[in-house]
Design a protein around this motif. Sequence first.
Motif, PDB file in Angstrom:
ATOM      1  N   ASN A 167     -18.667  22.413  40.395  1.00 49.11           N
ATOM      2  CA  ASN A 167     -19.279  21.271  39.718  1.00 49.11           C
ATOM      3  C   ASN A 167     -18.632  19.965  40.159  1.00 49.11           C
ATOM      4  N   ALA A 180     -20.138  17.874  43.235  1.00 51.09           N
ATOM      5  CA  ALA A 180     -20.680  16.567  42.849  1.00 51.09           C
ATOM      6  C   ALA A 180     -20.037  15.463  43.686  1.00 51.09           C
ATOM      7  N   SER A 210     -15.685  27.533  37.431  1.00 54.31           N
ATOM      8  CA  SER A 210     -16.222  26.591  36.442  1.00 54.31           C
ATOM      9  C   SER A 210     -15.934  25.133  36.782  1.00 54.31           C
ATOM     10  N   HIS A 211     -15.020  24.872  37.681  1.00 55.75           N
ATOM     11  CA  HIS A 211     -14.539  23.521  37.948  1.00 55.75           C
ATOM     12  C   HIS A 211     -14.983  23.053  39.335  1.00 55.75           C
ATOM     13  N   ALA A 268     -21.701  20.416  33.508  1.00 59.26           N
ATOM     14  CA  ALA A 268     -20.782  21.560  33.613  1.00 59.26           C
ATOM     15  C   ALA A 268     -19.372  21.097  33.983  1.00 59.26           C
ATOM     16  N   GLY A 269     -19.285  20.054  34.817  1.00 59.00           N
ATOM     17  CA  GLY A 269     -17.975  19.511  35.176  1.00 59.00           C
ATOM     18  C   GLY A 269     -17.277  18.911  33.966  1.00 59.00           C
ATOM     19  N   ASP A 285     -26.908  18.582  36.202  1.00 57.71           N
ATOM     20  CA  ASP A 285     -26.342  19.854  35.707  1.00 57.71           C
ATOM     21  C   ASP A 285     -24.861  19.956  36.048  1.00 57.71           C
ATOM     22  N   LYS A 286     -24.526  19.520  37.247  1.00 56.54           N
ATOM     23  CA  LYS A 286     -23.130  19.622  37.681  1.00 56.54           C
ATOM     24  C   LYS A 286     -22.238  18.675  36.882  1.00 56.54           C
TER      25      LYS A 286
END
Lengths: 201, 201
Positions: A105, A109, A101-102, A132-133, A128-129
Amino acid sequence: MLKLYDFLDSGNGYKVRLTLTQLGIPYELVEVDILTGGSRTPEFLAKNPNGRIPLLEFEDGRRLAESNAIICYLAEGTPLLPADPWLRAQVLQWMFFEQYSHEPNIATARFWVKHLQLDDLRRRMLEDKMKAGNAALGVMQRHLAGHAFFVDDRYSVADIALFAYTHVAGEAGFDLAAYPAVQTWIARVREQSGHKPITAR
Amino acid sequence: MLKLYDFLDSGNGYKVRLTLTQLGIPYELVEVDILTGGSRTPEFLAKNPNGRIPLLEFEDGRRLAESNAIICYLAEGTPLLPADPWLRAQVLQWMFFEQYSHEPNIATARFWVKHLQLDDLRRRMLEDKMKAGNAALGVMQRHLAGHAFFVDDRYSVADIALFAYTHVAGEAGFDLAAYPAVQTWIARVREQSGHKPITAR
């Protein structure tokens, strides 16, 4: 001596360098330029078929890939990895959170912003990243608002794994001022004995 | 009794259901409809701030997220997780490979193809995911060409983690016929005592 195949700007590699240093384990750094395909040569793929750094090589020829697997192995039996099964489960929970999850993103990025020319597709993927980040940073903020470290209020490999790309999230355009407990934790991690910066060999 | 918050079509949830069943641990399944936002309600976010299934809840209220962390915890002290530190390191290496190089490509491609209408952006992202997913399957093929299972030629949570989305990769459009050792391994995993299919409760 241990050989670490690594790229100095990599947060995944930094996790291993920091763990080795904080545990006082000497190693030889073998730099692999991932920007020019250094991790996809036939020679490197023979060492790690997944074509990624960091890769740790032992004197007897054994090799281990995946940053979080490497630092768990190195930390076994040390204060950086608790012996209690429930605490270990929480360490792994945060480390899998980091890789799922980290990192995909925030680290991706950062890599794109620092190293790539972004076409339209990447620009939309970057949005999107970022979203989510920020969600991942929000999960960290919520946890750290009530805890000094991620597990058992003690510094562990879970903190090392999450510190690696969080402290440089600003390079990707994330605003850490929105996450004050994360910022306090970053300062706390930097105070740990043997700490060193991301590009230190 | 253990409560498992889960969505039956999820390979990540399947890892936990399969491990619990093969270890003979009874559990209550609480179905969460992730297609209609069931894992993002305030009630669910209070249980898992990261808003994802599977989530395992113990009778005393403790909770654990992240499928691979959950199955490592459940398998501790059983034949599904070796005690030897080097073998454990390899189990974790393959599980982090699964969550980083395999699941985000193969599972996400499967989810998009099965459940979403694809716009232009997603269609182009899907091409990238097919390429990266095939690379992951290639890494598995290369390893399994010389090994019965991923670690120590014995069935472990590393196999459970990688089986979950590999055996349904065809639903995303991957052609497993190109990976014969992977197909043989899939058959071998299905022969393990207590095996059950992905949508079994």
